[in-house]
Design a protein around this motif. Structure first.
Motif, PDB file in Angstrom:
ATOM      1  N   HIS A  90       1.270  -0.372  -5.919  1.00 12.08           N
ATOM      2  CA  HIS A  90       1.656  -0.942  -4.626  1.00 12.08           C
ATOM      3  C   HIS A  90       0.893  -0.230  -3.520  1.00 12.08           C
ATOM      4  O   HIS A  90       0.848   0.996  -3.484  1.00 12.08           O
ATOM      5  N   PHE A  91       0.293  -1.012  -2.635  1.00  9.76           N
ATOM      6  CA  PHE A  91      -0.452  -0.463  -1.508  1.00  9.76           C
ATOM      7  C   PHE A  91       0.052  -1.101  -0.230  1.00  9.76           C
ATOM      8  O   PHE A  91      -0.020  -2.328  -0.071  1.00  9.76           O
ATOM      9  N   GLY A  97      -0.942   1.858   5.905  1.00  5.38           N
ATOM     10  CA  GLY A  97      -1.574   2.333   4.688  1.00  5.38           C
ATOM     11  C   GLY A  97      -3.005   2.781   4.817  1.00  5.38           C
ATOM     12  O   GLY A  97      -3.717   2.832   3.820  1.00  5.38           O
ATOM     13  N   GLY A  98      -3.472   3.112   6.009  1.00  5.01           N
ATOM     14  CA  GLY A  98      -4.860   3.482   6.148  1.00  5.01           C
ATOM     15  C   GLY A  98      -5.762   2.277   5.950  1.00  5.01           C
ATOM     16  O   GLY A  98      -5.349   1.127   6.068  1.00  5.01           O
ATOM     17  N   LEU A 384      -5.928   2.826 -10.287  1.00  4.59           N
ATOM     18  CA  LEU A 384      -5.141   2.237  -9.214  1.00  4.59           C
ATOM     19  C   LEU A 384      -3.696   2.751  -9.244  1.00  4.59           C
ATOM     20  O   LEU A 384      -3.103   3.002  -8.186  1.00  4.59           O
ATOM     21  N   TRP A 385      -3.137   2.904 -10.429  1.00  4.68           N
ATOM     22  CA  TRP A 385      -1.777   3.435 -10.546  1.00  4.68           C
ATOM     23  C   TRP A 385      -1.697   4.832  -9.958  1.00  4.68           C
ATOM     24  O   TRP A 385      -0.774   5.155  -9.216  1.00  4.68           O
ATOM     25  N   PHE A 386      -2.689   5.679 -10.277  1.00  2.58           N
ATOM     26  CA  PHE A 386      -2.686   7.056  -9.784  1.00  2.58           C
ATOM     27  C   PHE A 386      -2.804   7.087  -8.258  1.00  2.58           C
ATOM     28  O   PHE A 386      -2.070   7.815  -7.582  1.00  2.58           O
ATOM     29  N   ILE A 387      -3.703   6.302  -7.702  1.00  2.00           N
ATOM     30  CA  ILE A 387      -3.896   6.280  -6.247  1.00  2.00           C
ATOM     31  C   ILE A 387      -2.643   5.770  -5.553  1.00  2.00           C
ATOM     32  O   ILE A 387      -2.234   6.282  -4.510  1.00  2.00           O
ATOM     33  N   LEU A 392      -2.587   8.478  -2.245  1.00  2.55           N
ATOM     34  CA  LEU A 392      -3.838   9.027  -1.729  1.00  2.55           C
ATOM     35  C   LEU A 392      -4.495   8.076  -0.729  1.00  2.55           C
ATOM     36  O   LEU A 392      -5.205   8.507   0.183  1.00  2.55           O
ATOM     37  N   TYR A 393      -4.263   6.782  -0.921  1.00 11.09           N
ATOM     38  CA  TYR A 393      -4.889   5.801  -0.032  1.00 11.09           C
ATOM     39  C   TYR A 393      -4.446   5.977   1.416  1.00 11.09           C
ATOM     40  O   TYR A 393      -5.136   5.561   2.347  1.00 11.09           O
TER      41      TYR A 393
END
Length: 419
Positions: A90-91, A97-98, A384-387, A392-393
């Protein structure tokens, strides 16, 4: 200025053309600007696009920020789905979210084009002509003679080709050695259209990827009755074409829909719903994803602008707005038609360094983003899961745009036909 009124022709009524017309109206030139569009009517189709970087400040200077915000797609962020159609990353989007998938200023292309048309159609020195295009150009030292596909002809002081990445005017303006290999196919085909929404549709950009470079996406619309659907077919490498898809593109819409059914029919998740909606969609459009790169944009009294000059995946709208603003600004400095060629050279000198900051594409895009194999898809999803999990995003700076300096020009008030 000289006694005779300067005449300017802009080919293309998308993003760059009307934006340029607006800023030309804000110069002291008092030029007669004609914006010509091949389509018989304004194009009302198009995907979700975003405005980033210095283009945000330009949009604000056009007094369009409130209008753009009111037409926001309502997208709140992005979710990535697994093979079962369940979200695992999820972003958040916008200013939360930058600089991520969903920008702060997200708008449908048709809505942004409509705003630019509304801002320019009533200008006293701007007129729009639909259903015609440039057949040939003949430049002299002082003018450009244009022959139109409809059979008429006219002479202009300046001609601007803003007719898209597959511009037919580009080769009429620039020498063959400049345009050679300028259109770079990225190895991806994208179809987009609207389908009926459901109450369960989230206000998120949903990504559903499967191997062989296949992808289905759904994005929210401001209109609650519909959502945007995006179907992607990605080949193993940039420049590599798919013969069956290429044939469908040549044959027309029905063939394109058939090939999408063939390639994605058994993909899972919401694909069946999307394909059924596609069959009755009135705004269906399919194209190649490509990047246009040219070593030179200008030639005497003519130039290419926007996607015709530098189509770049993800930032094409931003580049179109920026380049239109700076071109009009450099033209605002001239005193007569004789100064146009030098103004175009200055435009290249000013804008090329700004453009080079945005011209690059992410490494391995789009092939890593839309993988061919289950193994590479697993690697991408793990990243993508880790970010997403670590957020980090959010460390990426939000794209304010107004903090970046734009060249200063002496703009004047505009005059409308009813004034």
């Amino acid at each position: 200025m000289s006694a005779s009124k300067m005449k300017i022709l802009i080919s293309g009524a998308g993003i760059a053309g009307p934006c340029l017309a607006y800023w030309l109206a804000r110069t002291h030139l008092n030029a007669a600007v004609t914006v010509m569009e091949r389509s018989p009517t304004p194009r009302v189709t198009g995907q979700s696009i975003d405005i980033r970087g210095p283009a945000i400040e330009i949009m604000k200077r056009m007094n369009l920020e409130e209008a753009v915000r009111s037409r926001n797609t309502t997208e709140e962020g992005t979710i990535i789905l697994n093979a079962s159609g369940k979200p695992f990353a999820h972003f958040e989007g916008g200013d939360k979210g930058g600089d991520t998938f969903t920008a702060e200023y997200e708008i449908l292309r048709a809505d942004l084009v409509g705003l630019f048309l509304d801002a320019t159609e009533s200008l006293s020195n701007v007129k729009y002509l639909y259903g015609d295009s440039i057949k040939s150009l003949d430049q002299t030292e002082k003018t450009v003679k244009v022959t139109f596909a409809g059979g008429s002809s006219d002479t202009f002081d300046l001609v601007v080709a803003a007719d898209g990445g597959i511009s037919k005017t580009r080769d009429m303006i620039l020498d063959e050695h400049i345009t050679k290999n300028c259109y770079n196919f990225l190895g991806q085909y994208i179809a987009f259209f609207s389908i009926p929404s459901r109450p369960t549709d989230p206000k998120m950009w949903q990504w559903y990827n499967r191997p062989n470079g296949l992808c289905v996406m759904l994005r929210p619309h401001r209109n609650p009755a519909t959502v945007g659907a995006y179907l992607c077919i990605t080949t193993p490498a940039r420049g590599q074409q798919d013969p069956a898809v290429e044939a469908a593109l040549d044959e027309g819409v029905e063939a394109q829909k058939r090939i999408l059914h063939e390639y994605l029919g058994n993909l899972g998740w919401e694909t069946k719903r999307v394909l059924e909606g596609m069959d009755s969609a009135e705004d269906f459009y399919m194209s190649r994803a490509a990047q246009v790169k040219l070593p030179k944009w200008t030639n005497g009294r003519a130039l290419v602008l926007g996607d015709a000059a530098h189509a770049t995946f993800g930032v094409g709208t931003t580049l179109a707005i920026e380049s239109a603003y700076i071109l009009a600004g450099e033209l605002s400095k001239i005193q007569s038609s004789e100064d146009i060629p030098r103004a175009l050279e200055r435009f290249e000198e000013v804008y090329r360094p700004l453009y080079t900051k945005s011209e690059g594409l992410p490494p391995f895009f789009p092939q890593f983003t839309f993988p061919q194999t289950s193994w590479v898809l697993w690697i991408r999803d793990s990243l993508l899961w880790f970010i997403s999990k670590t957020k980090l995003y959010k460390l990426l700076p939000a794209d304010e745009g107004s903090g970046l300096e734009l060249p200063s020009y002496g703009w004047v008030d505009i005059h409308r036909k009813d004034e």
